[in-house]
Design a protein around this motif. Structure first.
Motif, PDB file in Angstrom:
ATOM      1  N   HIS A   1       1.668   8.215  11.283  1.00  0.00           N
ATOM      2  CA  HIS A   1       1.769   7.408  10.069  1.00  0.00           C
ATOM      3  C   HIS A   1       0.379   6.938   9.687  1.00  0.00           C
ATOM      4  CE1 HIS A   1       2.589   3.792   7.626  1.00  0.00           C
ATOM      5  NE2 HIS A   1       3.545   4.560   7.159  1.00  0.00           N
ATOM      6  N   ILE A   2       0.078   6.996   8.406  1.00  0.00           N
ATOM      7  CA  ILE A   2      -1.212   6.523   7.909  1.00  0.00           C
ATOM      8  C   ILE A   2      -0.984   5.608   6.713  1.00  0.00           C
ATOM      9  CG2 ILE A   2      -2.529   8.539   8.661  1.00  0.00           C
ATOM     10  CD1 ILE A   2      -2.464   9.417   5.626  1.00  0.00           C
ATOM     11  N   ILE A   3      -1.969   4.788   6.457  1.00  0.00           N
ATOM     12  CA  ILE A   3      -1.997   3.985   5.240  1.00  0.00           C
ATOM     13  C   ILE A   3      -3.042   4.644   4.352  1.00  0.00           C
ATOM     14  CG2 ILE A   3      -2.528   1.736   4.256  1.00  0.00           C
ATOM     15  CD1 ILE A   3      -1.644   0.613   7.064  1.00  0.00           C
TER      16      ILE A   3
ATOM     17  N   SER B   1       5.821  14.472   0.604  1.00  0.00           N
ATOM     18  CA  SER B   1       7.149  14.047   0.142  1.00  0.00           C
ATOM     19  C   SER B   1       7.644  12.829   0.925  1.00  0.00           C
ATOM     20  CB  SER B   1       8.148  15.198   0.266  1.00  0.00           C
ATOM     21  OG  SER B   1       8.252  15.586   1.625  1.00  0.00           O
ATOM     22  N   GLU B   2       6.943  12.457   1.976  1.00  0.00           N
ATOM     23  CA  GLU B   2       7.338  11.313   2.799  1.00  0.00           C
ATOM     24  C   GLU B   2       6.600  10.025   2.424  1.00  0.00           C
ATOM     25  OE1 GLU B   2       8.452  12.601   7.119  1.00  0.00           O
ATOM     26  OE2 GLU B   2       6.604  13.666   6.533  1.00  0.00           O
ATOM     27  N   ALA B   3       5.804  10.044   1.366  1.00  0.00           N
ATOM     28  CA  ALA B   3       5.063   8.851   0.952  1.00  0.00           C
ATOM     29  C   ALA B   3       6.046   7.727   0.614  1.00  0.00           C
ATOM     30  CB  ALA B   3       4.180   9.168  -0.245  1.00  0.00           C
ATOM     31  N   HIS B   4       5.654   6.503   0.934  1.00  0.00           N
ATOM     32  CA  HIS B   4       6.534   5.347   0.741  1.00  0.00           C
ATOM     33  C   HIS B   4       5.702   4.079   0.578  1.00  0.00           C
ATOM     34  CE1 HIS B   4       5.583   5.832   4.990  1.00  0.00           C
ATOM     35  NE2 HIS B   4       5.633   4.520   5.063  1.00  0.00           N
ATOM     36  N   THR B   5       6.337   3.034   0.073  1.00  0.00           N
ATOM     37  CA  THR B   5       5.654   1.751  -0.012  1.00  0.00           C
ATOM     38  C   THR B   5       5.537   1.183   1.396  1.00  0.00           C
ATOM     39  OG1 THR B   5       7.710   0.531  -0.344  1.00  0.00           O
ATOM     40  CG2 THR B   5       6.536   1.258  -2.320  1.00  0.00           C
ATOM     41  N   TYR B   6       4.466   0.460   1.626  1.00  0.00           N
ATOM     42  CA  TYR B   6       4.221  -0.111   2.946  1.00  0.00           C
ATOM     43  C   TYR B   6       3.667  -1.514   2.749  1.00  0.00           C
ATOM     44  CZ  TYR B   6       2.754  -0.328   7.837  1.00  0.00           C
ATOM     45  OH  TYR B   6       2.610  -0.677   9.153  1.00  0.00           O
ATOM     46  N   ALA B   7       4.442  -2.524   3.156  1.00  0.00           N
ATOM     47  CA  ALA B   7       4.032  -3.921   2.985  1.00  0.00           C
ATOM     48  C   ALA B   7       3.074  -4.327   4.098  1.00  0.00           C
ATOM     49  CB  ALA B   7       5.259  -4.827   3.002  1.00  0.00           C
ATOM     50  N   MET B   8       2.062  -5.107   3.713  1.00  0.00           N
ATOM     51  CA  MET B   8       1.085  -5.604   4.679  1.00  0.00           C
ATOM     52  C   MET B   8       0.801  -7.077   4.392  1.00  0.00           C
ATOM     53  SD  MET B   8      -1.605  -2.425   4.864  1.00  0.00           S
ATOM     54  CE  MET B   8      -2.459  -3.119   6.270  1.00  0.00           C
TER      55      MET B   8
ATOM     56  N   THR C   1       0.861  -1.173   0.000  1.00  0.00           N
ATOM     57  CA  THR C   1       0.000   0.000   0.000  1.00  0.00           C
ATOM     58  C   THR C   1       0.901   1.227   0.000  1.00  0.00           C
ATOM     59  OG1 THR C   1      -0.063   0.142   2.399  1.00  0.00           O
ATOM     60  CG2 THR C   1      -1.774  -1.182   1.351  1.00  0.00           C
ATOM     61  N   VAL C   2       0.307   2.400   0.081  1.00  0.00           N
ATOM     62  CA  VAL C   2       1.066   3.638   0.210  1.00  0.00           C
ATOM     63  C   VAL C   2       0.974   4.083   1.661  1.00  0.00           C
ATOM     64  CG1 VAL C   2       1.263   6.055  -0.490  1.00  0.00           C
ATOM     65  CG2 VAL C   2       0.638   4.311  -2.178  1.00  0.00           C
ATOM     66  N   GLY C   3       2.126   4.208   2.290  1.00  0.00           N
ATOM     67  CA  GLY C   3       2.201   4.763   3.637  1.00  0.00           C
ATOM     68  C   GLY C   3       2.570   6.236   3.524  1.00  0.00           C
ATOM     69  N   ASP C   4       2.091   7.038   4.443  1.00  0.00           N
ATOM     70  CA  ASP C   4       2.395   8.470   4.418  1.00  0.00           C
ATOM     71  C   ASP C   4       2.221   9.005   5.838  1.00  0.00           C
ATOM     72  OD1 ASP C   4       3.111  10.926   3.357  1.00  0.00           O
ATOM     73  OD2 ASP C   4       1.552  10.942   1.839  1.00  0.00           O
ATOM     74  N   TYR C   5       2.298  10.303   5.987  1.00  0.00           N
ATOM     75  CA  TYR C   5       2.144  10.940   7.293  1.00  0.00           C
ATOM     76  C   TYR C   5       1.168  12.088   7.184  1.00  0.00           C
ATOM     77  CZ  TYR C   5       6.203   8.237   8.582  1.00  0.00           C
ATOM     78  OH  TYR C   5       7.053   7.199   8.828  1.00  0.00           O
ATOM     79  N   GLU C   6       0.462  12.347   8.279  1.00  0.00           N
ATOM     80  CA  GLU C   6      -0.411  13.515   8.331  1.00  0.00           C
ATOM     81  C   GLU C   6      -0.394  14.069   9.756  1.00  0.00           C
ATOM     82  OE1 GLU C   6      -4.331  12.272   7.154  1.00  0.00           O
ATOM     83  OE2 GLU C   6      -4.793  11.433   9.120  1.00  0.00           O
ATOM     84  N   TRP C   7      -0.746  15.334   9.855  1.00  0.00           N
ATOM     85  CA  TRP C   7      -0.808  16.006  11.150  1.00  0.00           C
ATOM     86  C   TRP C   7      -2.217  15.871  11.703  1.00  0.00           C
ATOM     87  CZ3 TRP C   7       3.408  17.677  13.612  1.00  0.00           C
ATOM     88  CH2 TRP C   7       4.571  17.838  12.854  1.00  0.00           C
ATOM     89  N   VAL C   8      -2.316  15.453  12.975  1.00  0.00           N
ATOM     90  CA  VAL C   8      -3.610  15.312  13.635  1.00  0.00           C
ATOM     91  C   VAL C   8      -3.580  16.053  14.965  1.00  0.00           C
ATOM     92  CG1 VAL C   8      -4.121  13.078  12.563  1.00  0.00           C
ATOM     93  CG2 VAL C   8      -2.981  13.153  14.789  1.00  0.00           C
ATOM     94  N   GLU C   9      -4.748  16.427  15.423  1.00  0.00           N
ATOM     95  CA  GLU C   9      -4.854  17.111  16.705  1.00  0.00           C
ATOM     96  C   GLU C   9      -4.349  16.172  17.800  1.00  0.00           C
ATOM     97  OE1 GLU C   9      -8.201  19.623  19.203  1.00  0.00           O
ATOM     98  OE2 GLU C   9      -8.526  19.190  17.081  1.00  0.00           O
TER      99      GLU C   9
END
Length: 173
Positions: free
Chosen positions: A112-114, A139-146, A30-38
């Motif tokens: 980190h999010i999927i 810019s931090e998106a990456h492959t993420y194995a599951m 899948t695509v792993g990435d990051y986001e800002w949350v409260e």
């Protein structure tokens, strides 16, 4: 038909030889990435400011930098801003005084999010997708194995794809 078999042979080879990223079979990417949350104040990695009068949020540090270039603010307001900008509580009070009296300071942390709606059989395909669709990701998106855990049909299908003897098939022309 022959093109389909060639595709399956190439896929089989790729499935057998690709890096598994330490993930158990049956695996997919899948695509792993990051986001800002409260976040709670004690877990904050950064702060954003919410301005109700325009219903927008901004990263506080970026917003304060942007304000410095605002020629509509008085010299008094800009001077006061220079003195307090490193203190978040003072910064929100300044924003409430000069910009929006209902402004709120929001503590945030990066998680980190999927990314939804992403599923690839091969890591290479996931990498290609990220490269071609980078405008949808950070810019931090990456492959993420599951692992497709307790998914017997997926497990069987991938096992067939990886082990089928394609030489045993005769294709009539």
């Amino acid at each position: 038909m022959n093109q389909d078999i060639q595709f399956l042979k190439a896929l089989q080879n790729e499935l057998k030889t690709q890096d598994n990223d330490g993930q158990a079979a049956p695996r997919f990417w899948t695509v792993g990435d990051y986001e800002w949350v409260e976040a709670r104040e004690e877990n904050a990695e950064r702060y954003s400011v919410y301005l109700p009068y325009i219903a927008e949020s901004y990263v506080l540090d970026d917003y304060l930098e942007e304000i410095k270039d605002d020629s509509e603010l008085s010299k008094e307001a800009l001077t006061e801003l220079q003195e307090i900008e490193d203190y978040y509580e003072d910064a929100i009070e300044w924003i409430q005084k000069y910009i929006d009296e209902e402004a709120e300071l929001i503590p945030e942390r990066k998680v980190h999010i999927i990314q939804p709606d992403t599923m690839f059989l091969t890591k290479a395909e996931a990498k290609r997708h990220i490269k071609l669709n980078k405008h949808h990701y950070t810019s931090e998106a990456h492959t993420y194995a599951m692992t497709a855990w307790r998914a017997p049909k997926v497990e069987r299908l991938l096992k067939i794809l990886e082990t089928f003897d394609w030489k045993s098939i005769t294709v009539s022309k």
